[in-house]
Design a protein around this motif. Structure first.
Motif, PDB file in Angstrom:
ATOM      1  N   LEU A 141       0.919  -1.186   0.008  1.00 10.79           N
ATOM      2  CA  LEU A 141      -0.038   0.058  -0.022  1.00 10.79           C
ATOM      3  C   LEU A 141       0.872   1.226  -0.121  1.00 10.79           C
ATOM      4  N   GLY A 142       1.962   1.463   0.757  1.00  4.64           N
ATOM      5  CA  GLY A 142       2.822   2.393   0.947  1.00  4.64           C
ATOM      6  C   GLY A 142       3.341   2.469  -0.376  1.00  4.64           C
ATOM      7  N   ALA A 143       4.095   1.283  -1.103  1.00  2.54           N
ATOM      8  CA  ALA A 143       4.695   1.566  -2.277  1.00  2.54           C
ATOM      9  C   ALA A 143       3.828   2.190  -3.493  1.00  2.54           C
ATOM     10  N   ALA A 144       2.583   1.965  -3.517  1.00  2.00           N
ATOM     11  CA  ALA A 144       1.606   2.113  -4.324  1.00  2.00           C
ATOM     12  C   ALA A 144       1.168   3.843  -4.282  1.00  2.00           C
ATOM     13  N   TYR A 145       1.121   4.224  -2.901  1.00  2.96           N
ATOM     14  CA  TYR A 145       1.121   5.681  -2.518  1.00  2.96           C
ATOM     15  C   TYR A 145       2.344   6.489  -3.090  1.00  2.96           C
ATOM     16  N   GLN A 146       3.530   5.804  -2.812  1.00  5.71           N
ATOM     17  CA  GLN A 146       4.713   6.475  -3.276  1.00  5.71           C
ATOM     18  C   GLN A 146       4.888   6.472  -4.808  1.00  5.71           C
ATOM     19  N   GLY A 147       4.249   5.531  -5.328  1.00  7.87           N
ATOM     20  CA  GLY A 147       4.331   5.702  -7.038  1.00  7.87           C
ATOM     21  C   GLY A 147       3.455   6.579  -7.338  1.00  7.87           C
ATOM     22  N   LEU A 148       2.313   7.224  -6.546  1.00  5.57           N
ATOM     23  CA  LEU A 148       1.580   8.226  -7.144  1.00  5.57           C
ATOM     24  C   LEU A 148       2.108   9.494  -6.526  1.00  5.57           C
ATOM     25  N   LYS A 149       3.164   9.502  -5.737  1.00  6.56           N
ATOM     26  CA  LYS A 149       4.135  10.519  -5.230  1.00  6.56           C
ATOM     27  C   LYS A 149       3.003  11.194  -3.792  1.00  6.56           C
ATOM     28  N   LEU A 150       2.140  10.348  -3.428  1.00  3.08           N
ATOM     29  CA  LEU A 150       1.696  10.798  -2.222  1.00  3.08           C
ATOM     30  C   LEU A 150       2.304  10.171  -0.931  1.00  3.08           C
ATOM     31  N   TYR A 151       3.455  10.924  -1.008  1.00  2.00           N
ATOM     32  CA  TYR A 151       4.616  10.432   0.226  1.00  2.00           C
ATOM     33  C   TYR A 151       4.041  10.526   1.677  1.00  2.00           C
ATOM     34  N   GLU A 152       3.245  11.258   1.897  1.00  2.00           N
ATOM     35  CA  GLU A 152       2.899  11.206   3.378  1.00  2.00           C
ATOM     36  C   GLU A 152       1.927  10.060   3.801  1.00  2.00           C
ATOM     37  N   LYS A 153       1.194   9.964   2.688  1.00  2.00           N
ATOM     38  CA  LYS A 153       0.259   8.504   2.998  1.00  2.00           C
ATOM     39  C   LYS A 153       1.043   7.417   2.827  1.00  2.00           C
ATOM     40  N   ALA A 154       2.215   7.207   2.093  1.00  2.00           N
ATOM     41  CA  ALA A 154       2.983   5.956   1.954  1.00  2.00           C
ATOM     42  C   ALA A 154       3.875   5.952   3.302  1.00  2.00           C
ATOM     43  N   ILE A 155       4.251   7.123   3.779  1.00  2.00           N
ATOM     44  CA  ILE A 155       4.951   7.096   5.034  1.00  2.00           C
ATOM     45  C   ILE A 155       3.997   6.253   6.139  1.00  2.00           C
ATOM     46  N   ASP A 156       2.627   6.818   6.154  1.00  2.00           N
ATOM     47  CA  ASP A 156       1.878   6.030   7.201  1.00  2.00           C
ATOM     48  C   ASP A 156       1.583   4.653   6.996  1.00  2.00           C
ATOM     49  N   ALA A 157       1.556   4.335   5.772  1.00  2.00           N
ATOM     50  CA  ALA A 157       1.529   3.023   5.430  1.00  2.00           C
ATOM     51  C   ALA A 157       2.855   2.048   5.899  1.00  2.00           C
ATOM     52  N   TYR A 158       3.903   2.851   5.581  1.00  2.00           N
ATOM     53  CA  TYR A 158       5.097   2.035   5.886  1.00  2.00           C
ATOM     54  C   TYR A 158       5.399   1.943   7.441  1.00  2.00           C
ATOM     55  N   GLN A 159       4.866   2.928   8.048  1.00  2.00           N
ATOM     56  CA  GLN A 159       4.807   2.972   9.553  1.00  2.00           C
ATOM     57  C   GLN A 159       3.935   1.616  10.072  1.00  2.00           C
ATOM     58  N   PHE A 160       2.806   1.428   9.497  1.00  2.00           N
ATOM     59  CA  PHE A 160       2.107   0.275  10.014  1.00  2.00           C
ATOM     60  C   PHE A 160       2.837  -0.832   9.908  1.00  2.00           C
ATOM     61  N   ALA A 161       3.471  -1.127   8.608  1.00  2.00           N
ATOM     62  CA  ALA A 161       4.210  -2.344   8.397  1.00  2.00           C
ATOM     63  C   ALA A 161       5.446  -2.490   9.172  1.00  2.00           C
ATOM     64  N   VAL A 162       6.236  -1.421   9.685  1.00  2.00           N
ATOM     65  CA  VAL A 162       7.057  -1.760  10.714  1.00  2.00           C
ATOM     66  C   VAL A 162       6.869  -1.753  11.930  1.00  2.00           C
ATOM     67  N   VAL A 163       5.594  -1.478  12.443  1.00  2.00           N
ATOM     68  CA  VAL A 163       5.026  -1.798  13.748  1.00  2.00           C
ATOM     69  C   VAL A 163       4.683  -3.217  13.727  1.00  2.00           C
ATOM     70  N   ILE A 164       4.429  -3.985  12.848  1.00  2.00           N
ATOM     71  CA  ILE A 164       3.850  -5.279  12.673  1.00  2.00           C
ATOM     72  C   ILE A 164       5.317  -5.881  12.691  1.00  2.00           C
ATOM     73  N   ASP A 165       6.065  -5.698  11.860  1.00  2.00           N
ATOM     74  CA  ASP A 165       7.491  -6.263  11.614  1.00  2.00           C
ATOM     75  C   ASP A 165       8.620  -5.137  11.849  1.00  2.00           C
ATOM     76  N   GLU A 166       9.149  -5.144  13.120  1.00  2.00           N
ATOM     77  CA  GLU A 166       9.932  -4.117  13.383  1.00  2.00           C
ATOM     78  C   GLU A 166      11.332  -4.344  12.603  1.00  2.00           C
ATOM     79  N   LYS A 167      11.563  -5.480  12.129  1.00  2.00           N
ATOM     80  CA  LYS A 167      12.941  -5.717  11.061  1.00  2.00           C
ATOM     81  C   LYS A 167      12.453  -5.405   9.720  1.00  2.00           C
ATOM     82  N   PHE A 168      11.449  -5.100   9.459  1.00  2.00           N
ATOM     83  CA  PHE A 168      11.113  -4.888   7.941  1.00  2.00           C
ATOM     84  C   PHE A 168      11.995  -3.670   7.376  1.00  2.00           C
TER      85      PHE A 168
END
Length: 490
Positions: A228-255
Motif C-alpha cells: 500500500l505504501g509503495a503504491a502511494y509512493q508511486g503516485l507521489k503521495l509520500y505522506e500517505k506512503a509513510i503512514d502505511a510503511y509505519q504500520f508495516a514496521v510496527v507489525i514487523d520491526e525488522k522490515f
C-alpha cells in the motif's frame, strides 16, 4: 527425551522415533535397484510395483542420468502401459532432453488416462513455450483454470503470470497476481511479486484498492501495508506512503525494506532529519550498504551539515572505491565551505577514476580560480566546455575566469563563441559587455549591455558582479534606468 530451550522446560516425545529412517529408506532403494538390474539382465527378480519404478526413475534423474531415467520409465511402461504418472514422468524427461514435440504426444496419451493431474498442464506449458507457441500455452492454462480449484488453481495462475512475463504482456501479469490475491489474500509470493509489477505497470490506483481490501480483512499483514505504501509512493503521495510503511514496521520491526522506502519518502518531502533517523534504522537491521550511506550523506548535505555529509560519503566510498561521483560529492562539501585547498584531493581522486566529466572539471576549475591559479583554472573550464559545448555553466565559468585573470580580449572572443553555442543566451551579452568595458570599448559595450537587458534584466547581476564599479559610469546607469521602468525588471 527431547529437550526444548524455551524457559529450560523438558518435553517428552509421545511417539517412538524410528531408529534410522534414512538408513531404512536407503536399504529399500538399494533393494529396488537390485531387483531392477536383475530385471534388465534377465535374472530372477521380485515383481516391481508402479511406485517402485517411480523411485528408480527419480534415482537416475537425481543423478542427472537422463538416459538411465528414460530407460527406466520405458521399462516401467512395458509393465504399466496405462500409468499416467509414468507417462508424465517420461514427458518431463523428454522436455529435459529438448524433445518437445515427442513430449507433447506423450502428454496427450497421459491426458486420456487422467486429465486432472496438474503436472500435465505445467509440462504442456513448458513444451509450448519452448516451441514458441505462447498462444497455445495461454489457451491451455486458461482452460485449466476452469478445472482446478484451491492451491492447484493458484499454481496455474502463477504459471500463467510467468507466461505473460516471458512474452512481455506485463499488464496481464498484474491481472493474474490480482486474481490470486483476491482468492488468496495472504499469498506471500503474490504479495511480493505484485509490488514490483505495480511499479512497473503504473497501476498504483488499483493496487491501493486491492491492498486496502486485504488490510480490512487482515490488518496485521505487513506485506499488504508495505505494498500500500509503495503504491502511494508511486503516485507521489509520500505522506500517505509513510503512514502505511509505519504500520508495516510496527507489525514487523525488522522490515528493513519498509524503512528504506520510508527514508526515500521523507527525502521527497524534504524532511531530512526524519529521513536520516529512518535510514540509520536500515543500517542497524542490515549489512552496511553504500546506497544508504550515500542517502544519509545527501540529507546532511542538504541540511548544510557538511562535516557529517563528508563522513557518510566517505563510508559509502570505502564500500565502492571505484565510484568517482562519491569523491566528487566529498569535494563539493569542501567547496560549499569554501575550503578550496581541501577539495583538490577528492577531485583529483574523482578525475583519476573518470577524467572526462564536465562537472569534475568545473569544480576543479572553481577551486583553482579561487586559489588564484588562473592558468590551470582556465584549462579545466576549457575541458568542461569541450565536454558539454551547450552547457551554459561551463561557458560562464570559463569567460568569468578569463575576465578575473585579466584576459579581456580572450573573454570577448569566448563570449561570442558562447553566444553561438548556446543560441544567444542573454548572460553572455552581459559578460561580453563587461569585457568590452574592461578594454575601454565603451560604445560596443553599451550595445551589448542593451541587448542583454532587452532579453533578460534578471541577468544584470552577473554584469555588476564582474565589476561593481561600473555603476559609476553614467551611461550604464542611464541605460539601466531606462529598463528599470519596465514591469519585468527585478
Amino acid at each position: 527425551m527431547l529437550r526444548n530451550n524455551f524457559f529450560g522446560l523438558t518435553f517428552h516425545n509421545p511417539l517412538p522415533m524410528q531408529q534410522n529412517p534414512y538408513r531404512e529408506n536407503r536399504e529399500e532403494l538399494d533393494e529396488i535397484l537390485k531387483q531392477y538390474q536383475n530385471l534388465r539382465n534377465g535374472r530372477q527378480h521380485s515383481f516391481l510395483e508402479e511406485e517402485a519404478f517411480e523411485k528408480i526413475i527419480n534415482y537416475f534423474d537425481d543423478k542427472d542420468d537422463l538416459p538411465g531415467a528414460l530407460e527406466a520409465v520405458q521399462t516401467g511402461l512395458e509393465y504399466f502401459p496405462f500409468s499416467s504418472q509414468l507417462l508424465i514422468k517420461k514427458a518431463d524427461l523428454l522436455i529435459a532432453l529438448h524433445k518437445y514435440k515427442e513430449a507433447l504426444q506423450i502428454l496427450e496419451q497421459a491426458e486420456l488416462f487422467d486429465g486432472t493431474d496438474l503436472n500435465l498442464y505445467i509440462l504442456k506449458t513448458d513444451a509450448y513455450l519452448a516451441l514458441d507457441q505462447q498462444e497455445k500455452a495461454v489457451v491451455l492454462l486458461e482452460d485449466a483454470l476452469q478445472i482446478f480449484e484451491g492451491e492447484e488453481r493458484i499454481e496455474l495462475l502463477f504459471e500463467l503470470a510467468d507466461v505473460y512475463d516471458d512474452y512481455e504482456e506485463f499488464d496481464k501479469v498484474f491481472d493474474c497476481l490480482k486474481i490470486i490475491l483476491e482468492e488468496e489474500p495472504t499469498s506471500e509470493e503474490a504479495l511480493y511479486k505484485i509490488c514490483f509489477w505495480t511499479d512497473f505497470t503504473g497501476r498504483c490506483e488499483e493496487s491501493i484498492i486491492l491492498h486496502q481490501s486485504i488490510i480490512d480483512n487482515y490488518p496485521y499483514n505487513e506485506l499488504a501495508w508495505f505494498n500500500l505504501g509503495a503504491a502511494y509512493q508511486g503516485l507521489k503521495l509520500y505522506e500517505k506512503a509513510i503512514d502505511a510503511y509505519q504500520f508495516a514496521v510496527v507489525i514487523d520491526e525488522k522490515f528493513d525494506t519498509a524503512y528504506r522506502n520510508m527514508g526515500d519518502a521523507y527525502i521527497r518531502i524534504r524532511k531530512y532529519k526524519e529521513a536520516i533517523e529512518t535510514l540509520q534504522k536500515v543500517l542497524e537491521l542490515t549489512r552496511p550498504d553504500q546506497v544508504i550511506y550515500e542517502a544519509i550523506a545527501h540529507c546532511f548535505h542538504l541540511m548544510k551539515n557538511y562535516a557529517q555529509a563528508r563522513f557518510h560519503y566517505r563510508k559509502a566510498s570505502h564500500m565502492n572505491p571505484g565510484e568517482s561521483k562519491l569523491q566528487y560529492k566529498i569535494a563539493m562539501t569542501y567547496i560549499n565551505e569554501k575550503q578550496w585547498q581541501s577539495a583538490l584531493k577528492p577531485l583529483e581522486n574523482a578525475m583519476n577514476i573518470r577524467s572526462n566529466v564536465a562537472e569534475y572539471n568545473l569544480a576543479m576549475g572553481e577551486c583553482k580560480m579561487q586559489l588564484e591559479n588562473y592558468k590551470e583554472a582556465i584549462q579545466h573550464f576549457s575541458l568542461a566546455v569541450r565536454q558539454k559545448p551547450k552547457n551554459i555553466s561551463g561557458w560562464e565559468a570559463l569567460i568569468s575566469c578569463l575576465y578575473k585573470a585579466g584576459y579581456f580580449e580572450e573573454a570577448c572572443t569566448q563570449s561570442l563563441s558562447a553566444l553561438k553555442a548556446t543560441e544567444d543566451k542573454p548572460v553572455f551579452y552581459f559578460i561580453y559587455s563587461a569585457s568590452l568595458f574592461a578594454l575601454k570599448r565603451s560604445k560596443e559595450a553599451l550595445v551589448q549591455l542593451e541587448k542583454g537587458l532587452e532579453q533578460s534584466t534578471k541577468q544584470l547581476k552577473k554584469f555588476i558582479e564582474l565589476n561593481p564599479a561600473i555603476l559609476q559610469n553614467n551611461h550604464v546607469v542611464d541605460l539601466i534606468a531606462k529598463f528599470k521602468k519596465r514591469k519585468n525588471f527585478r
